[in-house]
Design a protein around this motif. Structure first.
Motif, PDB file in Angstrom:
ATOM      1  N   ASP A 421      -6.910  -4.186   4.650  1.00 46.62           N
ATOM      2  CA  ASP A 421      -6.811  -2.857   4.033  1.00 46.62           C
ATOM      3  C   ASP A 421      -7.968  -2.656   3.055  1.00 46.62           C
ATOM      4  O   ASP A 421      -8.089  -3.404   2.074  1.00 46.62           O
ATOM      5  CB  ASP A 421      -5.474  -2.750   3.306  1.00 46.62           C
ATOM      6  N   GLU A 423      -8.463  -0.571   0.653  1.00 47.03           N
ATOM      7  CA  GLU A 423      -8.066  -0.331  -0.729  1.00 47.03           C
ATOM      8  C   GLU A 423      -7.697  -1.634  -1.435  1.00 47.03           C
ATOM      9  O   GLU A 423      -8.057  -1.847  -2.597  1.00 47.03           O
ATOM     10  CB  GLU A 423      -6.880   0.653  -0.764  1.00 47.03           C
ATOM     11  N   LYS A 426     -10.815  -3.625  -2.270  1.00 45.88           N
ATOM     12  CA  LYS A 426     -11.465  -3.158  -3.505  1.00 45.88           C
ATOM     13  C   LYS A 426     -10.800  -3.776  -4.729  1.00 45.88           C
ATOM     14  O   LYS A 426     -11.480  -4.191  -5.681  1.00 45.88           O
ATOM     15  CB  LYS A 426     -11.396  -1.637  -3.579  1.00 45.88           C
ATOM     16  N   GLN A 493      -1.566  -3.313  -9.181  1.00 48.75           N
ATOM     17  CA  GLN A 493      -1.595  -2.450  -8.000  1.00 48.75           C
ATOM     18  C   GLN A 493      -1.304  -3.255  -6.735  1.00 48.75           C
ATOM     19  O   GLN A 493      -0.625  -2.775  -5.819  1.00 48.75           O
ATOM     20  CB  GLN A 493      -2.970  -1.777  -7.878  1.00 48.75           C
ATOM     21  N   ASN A 497       2.184  -2.935  -4.111  1.00 47.27           N
ATOM     22  CA  ASN A 497       2.045  -2.572  -2.697  1.00 47.27           C
ATOM     23  C   ASN A 497       3.211  -3.185  -1.912  1.00 47.27           C
ATOM     24  O   ASN A 497       3.219  -4.365  -1.595  1.00 47.27           O
ATOM     25  CB  ASN A 497       0.710  -3.080  -2.150  1.00 47.27           C
TER      26      ASN A 497
END
Length: 627
Positions: A421, A423, A426, A493, A497
């Protein structure tokens, strides 16, 4: 009369066989006791069994004992007797009088080499063939013949003997000293893995974030004893005699089937042995008789020996000295350089057979300069190793291990996952950037004050090809959890998820197997622990079938609603720590028709409303309680 060139001399061959008979006799005796005589003992035990009843002794001998020796005993004997045979048949090269005597014989060098080489090979191959025939006779007498096991043993033992003997002969051509031969032979067997480990130790001492890249495939192949030990073995199992007709094991109609592994590997090493033999032949033809007594008999190899010893001594003894003294990077650099210089002078003493070598200081100066330059290049990170952080857009995937900053005591505590993924990639690079920044000790000290700790191991696979790995010990500041772009924010974050952590727990595998024929949700075990009372307040409760599935669906609902399996760096969720004095957990266990299982354990937090409601319902129902 027309003269011909002879490449074999029967007289020399016979004399060599007779002269060194204790060597091949010992090899034969070891195998004789290990296999045929052991087989005769099994045969006698089989004969003494009750009438009409078999003890299975001969079957065990044929299917287990004979092929089972390939794994360790066969390899060990090949390694040891391979070098002993080479030392024996080429011992005339290490004494000036013997070397001159054989050189004066009316036999070409090619003939001498082939004669001695074949004599030494016969020390090993002929006993193997005799043992094979004796084992065959024993199995025939016992009425159980496993041709596959016998041929596997013969092929593996002969192949391994051929390789290690040829390697020893190859080493024998480089030295004029008989004691140097086993030393060179041992070094060559472990040189690749030894240098790899030493380089990894030095890099891990210098490079912040260095991750052990493991052993490359080429290094594995260049370490033959280890490679053969891992890949050449046998196994067996019971199978129905007529699977096509549906005969089942309950009927007792089964037979043993032997499975052999690694003969391809033996074949590759046999090809390598042929190449080594050819190289040894060429070296023997060019070898000077005057080299008898020299540690290195081939002049072009003397610089390789000298600087190789210096390099290995510098790395090995430098790392060892630093480990003993507890020094840092500067100590390691000094130790590597000093030991490298000492190793260079010692190698020169061996080459010159003299202690008066200090006038040849230029070679030692070169060693010191090269080792110092290499050490400083790594120390100053001139290659940019420590500061390399990939552009997220260039990363195809990243493998994460760690992220254990918040402990719940369940299967989600340690993250081990391949991520594609963009995201999440990052977010991972943000964690990586903070880890790199913490190589500054002052910044790391600041992060440790009031911070939380996690391990972080990363392996990037780049879109354009290539990969690299890093490993860190990372400290995070919980106060920065709401500041976008910080490491604490990035980790939170990732924790938030739900799709990712559904996979981290292993629930995706559980669901995949639920949809696979033959798999079932065997049971759900609920356990309540009371730490203040130091015992389990309630016995474990087990739920099956529809009850287990209903509890699973409740957990799934809570999970994607963010009420269970939740991790927060700030610790503001009272349900995520054990400071309350009690703990609840659910373990889902799966099974298939073959008895294999899969389980997932999850900690039940106070916020898991659907799960707690379902547990209360099941408690009132009383299904499976108290087991």
């Amino acid at each position: 009369m027309r003269s011909v060139t002879s490449y074999f001399d029967w007289t020399v061959f016979k004399k060599t066989i007779c002269r060194f008979w204790p060597l091949w006799g010992a090899y034969f005796a070891i195998w004789l006791v290990s296999l045929p005589l052991s087989g005769l003992m099994m045969l006698r035990m089989e004969a003494n069994a009750y009438p009409g009843v078999t003890g299975g002794y001969m079957e065990n001998f044929a299917f287990s004992q004979v092929p089972g020796t390939v794994g360790n005993e066969c390899l060990t004997l090949a390694v040891i007797f391979g070098v002993l045979a080479a030392m024996a048949v080429f011992s005339h090269l290490y004494n000036a009088r013997s070397a001159n005597l054989f050189g004066s014989l009316p036999i070409r060098r090619e003939g001498l080499f082939i004669t001695h080489y074949l004599a030494g090979l016969c020390f090993l191959i002929v006993p193997n063939a005799v043992i094979f025939l004796l084992c065959l006779l024993v199995e025939l007498a016992g009425g159980v013949v496993c041709w596959q096991g016998l041929l596997f043993w013969l092929a593996a033992s002969c192949g391994e003997c051929f390789f290690f003997y040829s390697m020893a002969v190859f080493c024998a051509m480089f030295t004029g000293h008989i004691l140097a031969l086993p030393a060179f032979y041992t070094i060559l067997n472990g040189l690749a893995i030894g240098i790899t480990v030493l380089v990894q130790l030095v890099l891990s001492a210098f490079y912040y974030g260095y991750c052990d890249y493991g052993v490359p495939k080429l290094v594995e192949w260049l370490t033959p004893a280890a490679k053969l030990s891992e890949t050449v073995f046998s196994s067996w199992n019971w199978v129905p005699t007529d699977q096509a007709a549906g005969v089942i094991e309950e009927a007792g109609l089964t037979e043993r089937v032997l499975e052999t592994h690694g003969l391809g590997t033996v074949g590759i090493y046999a090809l390598a042995a042929a190449v080594l033999t050819g190289c040894a032949f060429l070296l023997y033809r060019a070898r000077r008789l005057e080299s008898a007594g020299d540690v290195v008999a081939v002049n072009p190899m003397k610089p390789v020996f000298k600087y190789g010893v210096a390099f290995c001594a510098g790395l090995a003894l430098g790392v060892g000295t630093t480990a003993v003294t507890g020094g840092g990077e500067i100590t390691l650099i000094i130790a590597i350089v000093v030991w490298g210089v000492i190793g260079c002078f010692i190698a020169q003493m061996l080459l010159d057979k003299s202690f008066k070598v200090f006038r040849k200081w230029k070679g030692a100066a070169v060693v010191a300069a090269v080792l110092a330059a290499l050490s400083l290049t790594v120390k100053l990170d001139l290659t940019g190793f420590e500061t390399r952080i990939p552009d997220p857009a260039s990363v195809g995937s990243v493998s994460i291990n760690g992220l254990n900053a918040v402990y719940l005591g369940d299967d989600g505590d340690y993250t081990q996952k391949d991520i594609t993924d963009p995201e999440i990639i990052k977010l991972v690079t943000i964690l990586h950037r903070e880890a790199v920044a913490q190589r500054d000790e002052e910044r790391q000290t600041q992060a440790m004050l009031g911070g939380v700790h996690t391990s972080l191991s990363l392996k990037y696979t780049l879109s354009e090809g290539g990969s690299f790995s890093r490993r860190y010990s990372l400290w995070l500041n919980p106060d920065e959890v709401n500041q976008e772009g910080t490491a604490a924010w990035a980790l939170q974050q990732i924790y938030n998820n739900r799709e990712l952590y559904w996979q981290v727990y292993g629930f995706d595998t559980l669901e995949e197997r639920l949809d696979t024929p033959g798999w079932r949700l065997d049971q759900a075990r609920y356990q309540y622990y009371d730490y203040e009372k130091e015992y389990m307040d309630d016995p474990a409760r087990y739920y099956y079938s529809g009850d287990a599935r209903a509890l699973y669906e409740a957990v799934k609902e809570d999970f994607f609603a963010g009420r269970i399996g939740v991790r927060t760096l700030t610790g503001d969720d009272s349900g995520q720590s054990h400071s309350r004095g009690y703990e609840r957990e659910i373990r889902f266990e799966m099974a298939n028709e073959n008895g294999y299982g899969w389980s997932v354990t999850i900690f039940v937090q106070d916020t898991a409303s659907s799960t707690l409601t379902e547990l209360d319902r099941l408690a009132e129902k009383g299904a499976g309680e108290g087991q």
